[in-house]
Design a protein around this motif. Structure first.
Motif, PDB file in Angstrom:
ATOM      1  N   VAL A 102       0.864  -1.179   0.000  1.00  0.00           N
ATOM      2  CA  VAL A 102       0.000   0.000   0.000  1.00  0.00           C
ATOM      3  C   VAL A 102       0.897   1.224   0.000  1.00  0.00           C
ATOM      4  N   ALA A 148      -3.522   0.487  -3.021  1.00  0.00           N
ATOM      5  CA  ALA A 148      -2.854  -0.808  -3.142  1.00  0.00           C
ATOM      6  C   ALA A 148      -2.185  -0.836  -4.509  1.00  0.00           C
ATOM      7  N   VAL A 162      -2.976  -6.317   4.545  1.00  0.00           N
ATOM      8  CA  VAL A 162      -2.976  -4.848   4.404  1.00  0.00           C
ATOM      9  C   VAL A 162      -2.416  -4.205   5.671  1.00  0.00           C
TER      10      VAL A 162
END
Lengths: 406, 519
Positions: B263, B272, B302
């Motif tokens: 990210v 992303a 993430v």
């Protein structure tokens, strides 16, 4: 806790207000027994007379007990990243021994609370704020594993020391170099012969004037109080309570929860909470930061524009516009907002107010419908308001380094 | 310049489907799979030399739309014309047998009632069917297409007529127990009919929630929820999906575990931009699409620091604990079950509704019952390639086995459960024990480990009212996009949910293509 009058047989033991480490001294000076409470602590509204205390803040020096304020020590490798994602400002730029004013929002960009972050070390921060925030901090910390949050609300005693002669008093107390401490900076001092510098001083406050916040271990609170009051005796040092604080902060243009904003996590009605933009805190929101909580929502709030904006008003006459509705016309037909805080300001000699006004109506004329009482008779009047862009009270001495000697 | 238009994480059936749809539209697609083969929980693996089985062992609602749009028949997928019988095993007498609309082993009353019951449920299933393959409206975003979806659903319900619509509203969240008690006398029948609404979830007959909706979800299949095995077994479906993907131009890399989603951030926010693999390789793409479960995707890949606080906490609170264990037995001979002529159907050991309820009671407190309930299939009866000549494979879904056993899943705890299961089977299929060549028990914890599925949950996260439709997995991520730009979801944790259906993969691809067109 040091509750003198509670005994184990007290059926209300858990309900009694806690007493601050400074309580014995403050109780002795609280001639009017005017106590209220803040975060479970017994807390003075005023000690003798609110106006007198206010004038001490503006003309000499006075102390305000900030022990009930919530204090959290956030430490560890991930502490900075966790805080930086939580608040809207970029705190990666904050240097050690510096303090910054911050606010934080929900995912929807609604203001939860404001407070100050003290950078105590590379991986160590102190967050202070008005309301208990541990639940939100823990939520914010989820996923940041190398850090811990310590609720230091009861383990750090704090005294806000405000007014033009404060630096002089601290000098007399022996705080060498205190006059070189710049606004929003932190210094550490030895106290009572101790070499490990248990006294932390930050040049911060909530009055818009010269002032310091003094932080010390509760076990040293009383001896510290005595030393400070001994040094300040000739300068009319006096404790001040909530009422005088509220006057001083309004002159400085500072916002208060429960007055200017409703904390988002305690707001039930849709959009009865605020974005930082509505509160004119745009300068706290740093969109250069790629990510922080509420960023996406705030971006769209910024682009849409706020329906209401908090503004400063200088109102004709001398009747405080407390809880007044505001209108676009003298006839009070078109309502455009409401006053959140108002007072007659002795120091600027003006009738001032903070108000939430429909953004589109700010540039046109604004009228306040003021209700007041004169010897039991109710009166009303309509007064013209002038929008003021600068804080009502922002003297140069608040920022001067070194501050003037007295 | 990005390496690919799309990187898809996880080559389960939804990852394969999403990849194929995108590749067919000319996108470049890299499909990354951590294990050595595609198929996820539907992959056929050799669990003992010569014996093969897949965790998902039958089909009930694989999307006909997906099958035809991806032309899976051209790649060797031939859905069976005949369905599997569902057999409620009965030690006391005749089993209850359901075969399409036919029923046996129950009273005339129950049999008549069954036709009515089935007819009503079919009408309900028809109302919902179009919506399993649609993006759910985003709450508070009244776009035309969102309003159309709402309107369409409302209209479909209204078109049911006053009586049926009222009945639908009434039963949609009813506990299975109430629905069954209202309709039938035979307790074994009630247990068997409840099974498909309960299996794979943390719900028992007395749980109000989405049992009926789960049934209706499964009834969206071509045989109205009846199970079947395609020619060549589940493997033929996965092979067909793989062939379709490859021929559409999808690049598949196996043994390519993703360690994080990259990210990047600037003044425009976060985006992303690619993935980093366990071996350190970094690959960039316009978008990253994850078929991994929502917890794994957001919390592990993430990271909370790239998400918002309340969103992160909602993801963390998703209920992802699986309650179904998988038993695989390699058998030297075909076992015979009491009252069953040939074990070619789907056999259920749940002699009464309370048997299911009591099995659940233990699981609620981190234990398992001494009398677990289960669904048994011998896929080798239809597909002789799964076992050596004359030998067989038994595959059983066992409920309710907690992901987090109070005492921990020690070897001892697993062995004790295994013995309990074998003893249970021995009672229903006398002599089976001596045919066991090898046994494999996969607890939900094992499924989690082996297949990288949080909690070992069939649906990645509980398919319950609060985690369904536009709330699946949670709002802000209910339309396949996510709060992180460039990151999409296409797995069972998204609407409509798991099971071998293909809805999330299909819907995600359509949503991505729609978003692309809008730009």
């Amino acid at each position: 806790m040091m509750n003198s009058q509670t005994e184990s047989s007290d059926p209300f033991a858990g309900e009694r207000l806690k007493e601050s480490p400074f309580h014995p001294r403050q109780a002795a000076l609280n001639l009017r027994n005017a106590w209220s409470s803040w975060n479970g602590y017994k807390f003075a509204d005023y000690y003798y007379d609110e106006e007198y205390e206010y004038f001490c803040v503006r003309n000499s020096c006075a102390t305000y007990d900030i022990c009930p304020m919530q204090k959290y020590i956030i430490s560890g490798v991930d502490a900075e990243a966790m805080l930086d994602r939580m608040v809207t400002r970029d705190i990666t730029k904050l240097k050690e021994n510096r303090v910054t004013y911050v606010c934080w929002c929900t995912d929807e960009g609604r203001l939860i609370d404001d407070g100050t972050i003290f950078k105590l070390g590379t991986d160590k921060f102190l967050l202070t704020c008005g309301s208990p925030s541990l639940a939100w901090l823990r939520k914010s910390a989820f996923g940041f594993n190398q850090m811990k949050i310590e609720d230091a609300s009861d383990t750090i005693a704090g005294l806000s020391f405000q007014g033009p002669t404060t630096c002089e008093v601290l000098k007399r107390m022996g705080l060498e170099g205190i006059d070189q401490l710049k606004p929003f900076c932190i210094a550490h001092f030895s106290f009572a012969g101790s070499e490990d510098k248990p006294l932390m001083v930050s040049r911060t406050g909530f009055t818009g004037d010269l002032g310091y916040e003094l932080w010390i271990n509760p076990s040293l609170a009383l001896s510290f109080w005595d030393a400070l009051y001994a040094a300040g005796e000739d300068y009319g040092i006096q404790p001040y309570g909530e009422a005088a604080t509220n006057m001083a902060r309004l002159e400085a243009g500072f916002i208060m929860p429960g007055m200017e904003f409703n904390e988002a996590l305690k707001t039930i009605h849709y959009h009865y909470d605020q974005t930082p933009f509505e509160l004119s805190l745009d300068w706290l929101v740093d969109f250069k930061k790629p990510h922080f909580n509420g960023r996406t929502a705030l971006m769209s709030a910024r682009d849409t524009g706020s329906e209401y904006t908090l503004i400063k008003l200088d109102i004709e006459g001398n009747k405080p516009a407390e809880e007044s509705f505001l209108y676009a016309d003298e006839g009070c037909i078109k309502e455009i907002g409401y006053v959140t805080s108002a007072m007659w300001s002795p120091v600027v000699k003006a009738n001032i107010a903070l108000a939430m006004v429909k953004t589109e109506a700010i540039k046109d004329s604004i009228w306040a419908e003021i209700y007041y009482t004169k010897e039991l008779r109710h009166h009303s009047k309509v007064a013209k308001c002038k929008v003021q862009s600068k804080p009502f009270w922002a003297p140069d001495r608040a920022r001067a380094t070194p501050p003037a000697a007295f | 310049m990005d390496d690919y238009d799309n990187i898809i994480i996880g080559a389960g059936h939804n990852g394969l489907i999403c990849a194929t749809y995108l590749a067919q539209k000319g996108h470049s697609v890299l499909l990354l799979e951590s294990s050595s083969h595609v198929g996820g929980l539907a992959a056929t693996r050799e669990f003992h030399p010569g014996y093969k089985v897949s965790v998902a062992h039958s089909l009930s609602h694989f999307s006909e739309t997906v099958a035809s749009e991806l032309n899976l028949s051209a790649h060797g997928f031939n859905p069976s014309g005949e369905t599997l019988e569902t057999i409620g095993l009965n030690l006391q007498g005749t089993p209850v047998v359901l075969s399409g609309d036919q029923i046996s082993g129950v009273s005339t009353d129950d049999a008549e009632k069954y036709s009515e019951y089935l007819a009503v449920l079919k009408r309900f299933a028809k109302v919902l069917k179009p919506f399993w393959l649609k993006t759910m409206p985003r709450i508070g975003h009244n776009t035309v297409s969102d309003l159309m979806t709402f309107g369409h659903l409302g209209l479909n319900l209204r078109m049911l007529g006053k009586k049926d619509m009222g009945e639908f509203m009434r039963v949609a969240t009813l506990p299975a127990r109430d629905l069954m008690d209202e309709n039938f006398d035979n307790d074994l029948l009630k247990a068997v009919l409840s099974w498909d609404g309960l299996v794979g979830s943390k719900m028992a007959p007395r749980s109000p929630n989405a049992t009926v909706l789960n049934m209706l979800y499964r009834m969206s299949g071509k045989d109205h929820g009846a199970h079947s095995l395609p020619e060549g077994g589940i493997e033929s479906l996965i092979n067909a999906l793989k062939m379709a993907a490859v021929s559409a131009g999808v690049e598949i890399q196996t043994n390519a575990a993703v360690s994080r989603i990259i990210v990047d951030g600037d003044e425009n926010g976060l985006k992303a931009t690619g993935v980093e693999l366990a071996d350190g390789r970094k690959i960039s793409a316009i978008r990253v699409i994850s078929s991994a479960d929502p917890k794994r995707t957001f919390l592990n890949l993430v990271g909370a620091k790239n998400l918002e606080i309340e969103f992160t906490n909602r993801i963390n609170r998703l209920r992802c604990d699986g309650y179904v264990a998988k038993l695989h037995l390699a058998l030297s001979d075909l076992p015979m079950f009491t009252g069953v002529e040939k074990p070619c159907g789907r056999m259920i050991i749940a002699p009464e509704m309370d048997a299911i309820e009591f099995a659940f009671d233990h699981a609620k407190y981190g234990e398992y019952s001494d009398s677990p309930v289960m669904e048994i299939l011998l896929p080798s009866v239809k597909d002789s390639t799964l076992a050596p000549k004359g030998c067989h494979v038994l595959s059983a879904h066992v409920m309710y086995i907690p992901h987090s056993l109070k005492t921990g899943w020690t070897d001892h705890a697993k062995e004790a459960l295994y013995q309990t299961l074998v003893q249970t089977l021995e009672r229903y299929a006398p002599g089976i024990t001596k045919h066991i060549v090898h046994g494999e028990l996969m607890t939900p914890a094992d499924l989690e480990q082996t297949f990288n599925v949080t909690g070992g949950h069939w649906h990645h996260t509980e398919l319950a009212m609060d985690q369904m439709l536009m709330m699946r997995p949670t709002y802000e991520a209910g339309q396949y996009s996510s709060p992180v730009k460039g990151l999409y979801l296409c797995g069972a944790g998204s609407h409509p949910g798991g099971g071998l259906m293909g809805g999330p993969g299909h819907n995600a691809a359509k949503e991505i293509l729609r978003a692309e067109k809008k730009r």
